[in-house]
Design a protein around this motif. Sequence first.
Motif, mmCIF file in Angstrom:
data_model
loop_
_atom_site.group_PDB
_atom_site.id
_atom_site.type_symbol
_atom_site.label_atom_id
_atom_site.label_comp_id
_atom_site.label_asym_id
_atom_site.label_seq_id
_atom_site.Cartn_x
_atom_site.Cartn_y
_atom_site.Cartn_z
ATOM 1 N N SER A 1 0.993 -1.127 0.095
ATOM 2 C CA SER A 1 0.081 0.047 -0.097
ATOM 3 C C SER A 1 0.936 1.375 -0.149
ATOM 4 C CB SER A 1 -1.091 0.097 1.276
ATOM 5 O OG SER A 1 -0.209 -0.048 2.431
ATOM 6 N N ARG A 2 2.160 1.055 -0.056
ATOM 7 C CA ARG A 2 3.027 2.329 -0.098
ATOM 8 C C ARG A 2 3.060 2.791 -1.397
ATOM 9 N NH1 ARG A 2 6.936 -1.439 1.793
ATOM 10 N NH2 ARG A 2 8.075 -0.984 0.128
ATOM 11 N N GLY A 3 2.722 4.274 -1.367
ATOM 12 C CA GLY A 3 2.736 4.956 -2.492
ATOM 13 C C GLY A 3 3.090 6.414 -2.532
ATOM 14 N N ALA A 4 3.203 7.156 -3.809
ATOM 15 C CA ALA A 4 3.628 8.433 -3.719
ATOM 16 C C ALA A 4 2.852 9.095 -5.261
ATOM 17 C CB ALA A 4 4.989 8.535 -3.572
ATOM 18 N N SER B 1 9.207 10.836 -4.372
ATOM 19 C CA SER B 1 10.219 10.356 -3.393
ATOM 20 C C SER B 1 9.571 9.187 -2.525
ATOM 21 C CB SER B 1 10.580 11.276 -2.194
ATOM 22 O OG SER B 1 11.327 10.618 -1.426
ATOM 23 N N ILE B 2 10.054 7.990 -2.655
ATOM 24 C CA ILE B 2 9.125 6.780 -2.028
ATOM 25 C C ILE B 2 10.350 5.780 -1.469
ATOM 26 C CG2 ILE B 2 9.381 5.296 -4.276
ATOM 27 C CD1 ILE B 2 6.608 4.344 -3.487
ATOM 28 N N SER B 3 9.902 5.252 -0.500
ATOM 29 C CA SER B 3 10.664 4.163 0.097
ATOM 30 C C SER B 3 10.700 2.876 -0.548
ATOM 31 C CB SER B 3 10.692 4.110 1.835
ATOM 32 O OG SER B 3 10.833 5.320 2.345
ATOM 33 N N ALA B 4 11.708 2.153 -0.715
ATOM 34 C CA ALA B 4 11.627 0.970 -1.585
ATOM 35 C C ALA B 4 13.018 0.150 -1.318
ATOM 36 C CB ALA B 4 11.607 1.172 -2.993
ATOM 37 N N ALA B 5 12.922 -1.077 -1.394
ATOM 38 C CA ALA B 5 14.279 -1.769 -1.007
ATOM 39 C C ALA B 5 14.408 -2.595 -2.512
ATOM 40 C CB ALA B 5 13.836 -3.033 -0.280
ATOM 41 N N ASN B 6 15.982 -3.392 -2.736
ATOM 42 C CA ASN B 6 16.378 -3.839 -3.715
ATOM 43 C C ASN B 6 15.258 -4.779 -4.057
ATOM 44 O OD1 ASN B 6 18.444 -2.081 -3.648
ATOM 45 N ND2 ASN B 6 20.251 -3.750 -4.100
ATOM 46 N N ASP C 1 12.216 -4.744 -4.869
ATOM 47 C CA ASP C 1 10.728 -4.154 -5.173
ATOM 48 C C ASP C 1 10.646 -3.465 -6.462
ATOM 49 O OD1 ASP C 1 10.361 -4.592 -2.556
ATOM 50 O OD2 ASP C 1 10.561 -2.528 -1.898
ATOM 51 N N VAL C 2 9.558 -3.683 -6.886
ATOM 52 C CA VAL C 2 8.925 -3.294 -8.191
ATOM 53 C C VAL C 2 8.016 -2.026 -8.147
ATOM 54 C CG1 VAL C 2 7.540 -4.033 -10.268
ATOM 55 C CG2 VAL C 2 8.845 -5.641 -9.268
ATOM 56 N N LEU C 3 8.398 -1.037 -8.634
ATOM 57 C CA LEU C 3 7.933 0.341 -8.836
ATOM 58 C C LEU C 3 6.744 0.254 -9.873
ATOM 59 C CD1 LEU C 3 10.528 3.004 -7.705
ATOM 60 C CD2 LEU C 3 8.878 1.530 -6.235
ATOM 61 N N GLU C 4 5.599 0.591 -9.599
ATOM 62 C CA GLU C 4 4.676 0.796 -10.724
ATOM 63 C C GLU C 4 4.255 2.017 -10.925
ATOM 64 O OE1 GLU C 4 1.162 -1.350 -9.064
ATOM 65 O OE2 GLU C 4 1.670 -3.188 -10.217
ATOM 66 N N VAL D 1 -4.041 26.619 -0.783
ATOM 67 C CA VAL D 1 -2.745 25.560 -0.555
ATOM 68 C C VAL D 1 -3.507 24.143 -0.464
ATOM 69 C CG1 VAL D 1 -1.219 24.633 1.566
ATOM 70 C CG2 VAL D 1 -1.729 27.157 1.230
ATOM 71 N N THR D 2 -2.661 23.380 -1.260
ATOM 72 C CA THR D 2 -3.228 21.904 -1.255
ATOM 73 C C THR D 2 -1.957 20.898 -1.214
ATOM 74 O OG1 THR D 2 -2.666 21.864 -3.885
ATOM 75 C CG2 THR D 2 -4.761 22.434 -3.103
ATOM 76 N N GLY D 3 -2.325 19.801 -0.714
ATOM 77 C CA GLY D 3 -0.863 18.593 -0.549
ATOM 78 C C GLY D 3 -1.813 17.609 0.109
ATOM 79 N N GLY D 4 -0.985 16.545 0.706
ATOM 80 C CA GLY D 4 -1.344 15.648 1.576
ATOM 81 C C GLY D 4 -0.113 14.576 1.962
ATOM 82 N N SER D 5 -0.418 13.956 2.781
ATOM 83 C CA SER D 5 0.441 12.882 3.255
ATOM 84 C C SER D 5 0.095 11.572 2.858
ATOM 85 C CB SER D 5 0.653 12.734 4.658
ATOM 86 O OG SER D 5 -0.648 12.269 5.401
ATOM 87 N N GLU D 6 0.471 10.185 3.246
ATOM 88 C CA GLU D 6 0.195 9.116 2.984
ATOM 89 C C GLU D 6 -1.242 8.715 3.435
ATOM 90 O OE1 GLU D 6 1.826 4.468 3.730
ATOM 91 O OE2 GLU D 6 2.821 5.947 4.487
#
Length: 1003
Positions: free
Chosen positions: A50-53, A62-67, A69-72, A316-321
């Motif tokens: 469920s990790r996304g950006a 910017s996103i946290s991932a490990a060797n 992992d597949v980024l879509e 002002v717009t934005g958001g977190s996870e």
Amino acid sequence: MKTKLTLVCLLLFMISVHSFAQERNITGTITSSEDNLPLPGVNVLVKGTSRGAITDFDGKYSISAANGDVLEFSFVGMQSQEVTVGNQNTIDISMSYDAASLDEIVVVGYGAQKKADLTGAISTIKSEEISKTPTGQAMQALQGKVAGLQIVSNGGPGAAPTVRVRGIGSYANDASGPLYVVDGMFFDNIDFLNTADITSISVLKDASASAIYGVRAANGVVIIQTKSGGYNQKSEITYDGYTGYQVAQNVLKLANAEQFTTIALESGSQPDANFILNAMQRYGRSRVNPNIPDVKTDWYDEILRPALIQNHSFGVTGGSENATYAIGANYFAQEGILKMKNEYERFNLRSKLDFKVNDWLTVGANALLSNASRFDPEASAFRQAYYAVPILPVYDELNVNATPTNYANAQDLGYRSGQNPFPTMDNSELRSKIRNVLGNFYAQVNLIPEQLTFKTAYNHNFQTEERREVRLPYFIGNNFQREDAELIKRNVTISNQIWDNTLTYTNTFGKHDITALAGASFRDESYEQLEAKGLNFPLSGEEAYFLDLAQTIVTDGVGDDGRREYGLSYFGRIAYNYDGRYLLYGTFRADGTNKYQEKWGYFPTIGAGWVLSAEPFMEDNGVFDFLKLRASWGELGNDKVSSSEGSITSTVVTTALGDELYSGVNTSNDFTSLKWEVTEEINAGISARLFNNNLSLEADYYVRDTKDAVIPVNRPLIPGATRQNVGEIRNSGLELALNWDKRVSDDFSYNIGVNFATLKNEVLNISDAVALDAGSAEFRQRSIVGEPIFAFYGREIAGVYQNDAEIQADPVAVANNLVPGDFKYKDLNGDGNITDDDRTVLGSFLPSYSYGLNIGVNYKNFDLSASAVGQGGNKILNRKRGEVIFTNDTNIDRDFAINRWHGEGTTNSYPSAAGIRKGWNQKLSDYFVEDGDFFRVQNITLGYTINKNGKLNNIPWTRIYVTAEKPLTVFKYNGFNPEVANGVDNETYPVPAVYTIGVSIKI
């Protein structure tokens, strides 16, 4: 020793493996392969988690991932990509357009659909197009951009335009506007919205698209989505503002002093000749022409002014996870071009929050506060200026008894009325304070992940309007005065609540794709009005504008009114897609209300589509990238017709039978028994993209029948009429929209668009009545089976009698004592006489066709856009000119002054100066009913963007632009403006041209 060494090496190896597998921060930039521009809003997801950006405005993420992992990477209209994380810390992606996924998501009732899956007629306008129009009214920005949508401009500050979707289907004057849905809340008017807060406006035009809203949707639905933040979105600060001025355009030319004097003398009226002499004696003779007074007042020039307009929006717009936010403020101010207290000012605050509580629950809230103040124009000002004679000055120092200002009085010259509009304008203040509070709260529960969702939403709109009308006393002459100071207070409170609950199921199995929705809605709508009128309060300023200070409270001016209506609805929808080729869509809604005797109405609809381009035989056809045929049928309700009403009356009747009197009671039941008007519509259309998706096409043909239309019906043996559901009206037409969008190179692109629509409005049934009359007896409008609703009804002119020989040769002219310069009417029934039986339909105020054009060019950092609108086939009743029937001693427009008949052969279309004063020539005819065709350059915008690609450090994205709104309008009608909502021009506020300069900044 060896064992220990082996253990140490194994431990170090495990630590190194663990370190290698640890997550780290991956960054990158996403760009378009076609122009290398950054792509904001791209979804980046670690596959299987469920990790996304989401990329920011500069295309960065910017996103946290490990060797391993597949980024879509996914984005609407682009080919999705997957990248396996290796040793790199930066992953930049270039995304390509995907013809198969170019279908945008379109907002529909209680949900959204891919545009490719639509079977109804829906048009969507994005914020980029909306923001080009400098206006305080969001719907004004759609003029000319949607086929089949008629926007009739209103030039007054803060005044909302008239909006019609596919014609008029009701006899009730206020029952033909669309339903507005703003973030789920229902409105009849959206004049409180700031255009900069809008993400998109979707116009649902046909029954299939609108039926999910049931009885509120008979006249179309306009869905408005306001701006939101995005999950994992970097905070973005935006400012957009402009300032400029408005000027009246196409100002109607009136007869000047010389023309007016000539016509007065030509009329043969001795009183009018005396008035001219009186003016010369009072104000002197002109040095240029001593035969006319030394006064040449242009009354429109006197009462009009340039006016400022400004708008400032901050957001002002934005958001977190787990959360998104959007907050904003807006200030809009617009002066009126009428030279009096005439202006509009609005201040808005808004916030929109969404929060993912966990994997299965999302909650959100949306709040909008709007505080507006509007000073309306004095209704009679433009009318008075039209009739005021040019030989009267604005001020007259000889009028020493005038107070509080020495305004001139036409009665001093012998005219019957004072004519000067300034005493009315200067001593009237018509203020409305309008406050709107909109609250929206929702909770969404994912019962089955990605399949079954439940959503409950509560919407509440609370609106108050404080109306204060102040009319101060003045004295200009004995019959040109206001004796009493008058104060009217009117407070209106509106509270609308809606509670919606929906259950949505979505699933794909094999080639089958299905989305089903079931829901229930409860609404509570209340309206209260309290009004009072007072006379003669202290004239000490605004602090005295209170009813408690009035010497007299007018009993007839006190009123207390209100209503409360409830509604309960159940609805469902199913959308089925097989293999991306065959589409089926259906809705059903049951609406209940306490408004009519018939409590429940049932409204079904069905639509189907066939995507031909997905068929094997259409592969590699070389022309169509996408081709869809679609058709729909549905029924809608219209609950804007006022509720059932009436009374039971009893009358004592006395009669003689023999030699005795007998009394009895005659009872009459005047109650109306009403139900919803029902609109049944058939729509067939084509959606296509051609030539590598550069050209898009949308075409629709529709037939919309309003059945059970409410009309007045006379009752046998009983005086008066009652309203009954027995009428029927048809609107039908063709709509076409073509758009060409081409990117020639990285630095140059352009787009060209055109839309065209036809409209045929026709009365199909009015029960047993021969016709339904509207308007006044002098300016008749009539609804006849086979003709348009409220059509103008009068005589057709065959020409103008040119000489005595022509008079003597015509028995009609002889019988009516006509002279050269009088109208010659057509004898339509052939009986040898000209009577009311020779009247016929002269046309409709509804345009038979309308169109819009738009062009856009982008070159490097420059952008240029232009748009135009037009319409034709409609008529306008020039009632200003026609009201010569009520008085002859007023001014006339310059068109008549120049083109009047003043001798044999001078014209065959206009009467003489003497003839226009005769009742024979004042009958409603096609002389007074004029063509309303027009072409307008709607908008021209030139912009320059600084740091467009985000490559300049410490410099925000900035766009500077200049706009010309409505700079040119071409038409033949003798008025300020060819846009007249009901087609009757008595005093229409001019629509100004607007010139602005503005800046947009994003940080």
